[in-house]
Enzyme design. Structure first.
Site, PDB file in Angstrom:
ATOM      1  N   HIS A  83     115.334 -43.638 -38.889  1.00 17.28           N
ATOM      2  CA  HIS A  83     115.393 -42.429 -39.714  1.00 17.28           C
ATOM      3  C   HIS A  83     115.394 -42.809 -41.184  1.00 17.28           C
ATOM      4  CE1 HIS A  83     116.402 -38.320 -40.914  1.00 17.28           C
ATOM      5  NE2 HIS A  83     117.147 -38.889 -41.834  1.00 17.28           N
ATOM      6  N   ASP A 162     122.699 -27.216 -36.383  1.00 15.66           N
ATOM      7  CA  ASP A 162     122.267 -27.887 -37.608  1.00 15.66           C
ATOM      8  C   ASP A 162     121.041 -27.201 -38.191  1.00 15.66           C
ATOM      9  OD1 ASP A 162     121.927 -30.125 -39.572  1.00 15.66           O
ATOM     10  OD2 ASP A 162     120.094 -30.413 -38.396  1.00 15.66           O
ATOM     11  N   ARG A 169     121.652 -24.111 -46.161  1.00 15.05           N
ATOM     12  CA  ARG A 169     121.943 -25.128 -47.184  1.00 15.05           C
ATOM     13  C   ARG A 169     120.809 -25.226 -48.189  1.00 15.05           C
ATOM     14  NH1 ARG A 169     122.389 -30.375 -44.184  1.00 15.05           N
ATOM     15  NH2 ARG A 169     122.507 -31.242 -46.280  1.00 15.05           N
ATOM     16  N   SER A 184     124.356 -33.767 -40.365  1.00 14.88           N
ATOM     17  CA  SER A 184     123.041 -33.257 -39.998  1.00 14.88           C
ATOM     18  C   SER A 184     122.179 -34.357 -39.385  1.00 14.88           C
ATOM     19  CB  SER A 184     122.356 -32.668 -41.228  1.00 14.88           C
ATOM     20  OG  SER A 184     121.025 -32.295 -40.950  1.00 14.88           O
ATOM     21  N   LYS A 188     121.496 -35.211 -34.870  1.00 16.14           N
ATOM     22  CA  LYS A 188     120.172 -35.276 -34.247  1.00 16.14           C
ATOM     23  C   LYS A 188     119.949 -36.629 -33.577  1.00 16.14           C
ATOM     24  CE  LYS A 188     118.023 -33.725 -38.067  1.00 16.14           C
ATOM     25  NZ  LYS A 188     118.900 -32.871 -38.876  1.00 16.14           N
TER      26      LYS A 188
END
Length: 436
Positions: A83, A162, A169, A184, A188
């Protein structure tokens, strides 16, 4: 005494630590529709201003994870994920995933779309005709088994809390809250069911994360959250003061990723990709020695195995492999104008945010929700920080459709040229691994 939503908002506004049940009350209530937008926005702002301690962040992460399904990857060994916190020219997934697949390390990746000036992996991949990025669970498992990697868009059933919270947000000025970012991202990753995650946490002018201190704090927090859920994480802290590699723009970045997969050495990009892949090899347990892991990564990039893995993956998800074999077939802008230097010297800075914003305005990203993407446009650098440049030499090339010259002026303004020699910076700052 039973707390209500207003009590929870007020408690966090005062800086109090919230118990897990209070966090669940607000988040679950919002997903169900019992908590209105204005109360959720107030709670998010209180968290952004007052922060959360580690136990609170873990509780929030757990609420997110438990709001939806978890993906089941049983039957696959050592599945890893990667990520990135986002940046300009960040096409690392396109290189790292096939590199690991070529080494026999399965990669399951759920990717996102562009956010503001930072491009998204899904938008880039959609430059490839026919490529299917929305797959059902059976097909995801089939592709992973067939080619050793799968890249898809996030399922709506994965951490829906989320998804609902993030949309709010984005319009309440609370995106940059580190506890909210960490919960967040990690929710995931935990729900995706992989065995380990390599986090590319970027800092600098072209990053969403901000300065080095914030990036390091975020990386450490995410590693610790992973440990709390039994998910091993390594983090690479990387520099996003200048764009990563030579290009910013969807098809342009696909071309560049293919170059790296065919063995080209691209400044910054190759360094970050090799480091991320090396950490993933170590995380998977396929190798325990860092130097040997790094050499294995470089070997599959040199000998074409990584490119072959990418080609097989494109075919498995329905993409046209002709554009992989000949990237000139990818979308191409009708205009490609050079931007030249006005003075002689050394490049001291290339403003990544300015380049990313220019690519966005050209159409490579979305300025309005659900707007179409122009996969052909973007910016290609000819010079990077530390390069010598002579007046009249190309600094960049702007790929666009406009009949006006403003994009060229904006690209030129992103470069700072000084008379004294500048040392090229490393794209990788440091690597963080679990403390426990």
């Amino acid at each position: 005494m039973t707390l209500g939503v207003v009590d929870v908002i007020a408690a966090k506004r005062r800086g109090e630590r919230l118990p897990a049940e209070a966090i669940a009350l607000v988040v679950d209530g919002y997903v169900r529709g019992d908590v209105p937008d204005y109360q959720m926005a107030a709670w998010l702002m209180a968290v952004a201003c007052r922060g959360m301690d580690f136990d609170e962040v873990v509780a929030l992460t757990r609420v997110y994870v438990d709001s939806g399904e978890r993906f089941d990857l049983h039957g696959f060994d050592r599945v890893v994920d990667k990520h990135s916190t986002g940046g300009v020219g960040d096409k690392t997934t396109l290189v790292v995933a096939p590199t690991l697949a070529a080494l026999g390390i399965p990669v399951a990746k759920m990717s996102g779309r562009g956010l503001d000036f930072a491009g998204g992996t899904l938008d880039k991949l959609e430059s490839i005709p026919g490529l299917r990025l929305s797959l059902d669970r059976e097909r995801i498992r089939a592709v992973l088994a067939e080619v050793g990697m799968v890249v898809v868009e996030q399922s709506a059933t994965l951490v829906p809390a989320d998804g609902a919270t993030y949309a709010l947000r984005d319009v309440t000025g609370t995106v940059e809250s580190l506890p909210l970012i960490a919960a967040s991202i990690m929710s995931k990753k935990i729900a995706a069911g992989t065995n380990g995650v390599v986090l590319d946490v970027k800092f600098g002018g072209g990053a969403l994360t901000g300065d080095l201190s914030s990036a390091t704090e975020l990386a450490t927090l995410m590693i610790d959250i992973g440990a709390a859920f039994g998910l091993r994480c390594h983090a690479v802290i990387s520099d996003m003061d200048q764009p990563l590699g030579w290009s910013a723009g969807n098809a342009l970045e696909i071309r560049e990723a293919i170059d790296v997969l065919r063995g080209a050495e691209v400044p910054g990009l190759t360094e970050v990709c090799v480091t991320l892949a090396t950490e993933a090899v170590l995380l998977s347990g396929a190798e325990t020695d860092e130097d040997r892991a790094r050499e294995q990564v470089r070997a599959v990039l040199r000998d074409g195995r990584a490119f072959t893995a990418f080609r097989r993956w494109v075919a498995a998800q329905g993409g046209d492999v002709a554009v992989v074999d000949d990237p000139r077939l990818l979308p191409t802008a009708p205009r490609a104008d050079l931007v030249t230097a006005e003075t002689t010297g050394w490049v001291r800075a290339v403003d990544a945010r300015a380049i990313g914003t220019l690519a966005l305005r050209l159409g490579a990203g979305r300025q309005v929700k659900n707007a179409p993407i122009d996969h052909a446009v973007g910016v290609t650098l000819h010079k990077r920080v530390g390069d010598r440049v002579v007046a009249g030499e190309p600094l960049a090339q702007v790929h666009h459709r406009a009949e006006w010259t403003a994009p060229l002026d904006q690209a030129r303004a992103a470069f700072t040229i000084v008379p004294d020699e500048v040392k090229p910076p490393s794209a990788v700052h440091t690597v963080l691994r679990p403390r426990r």
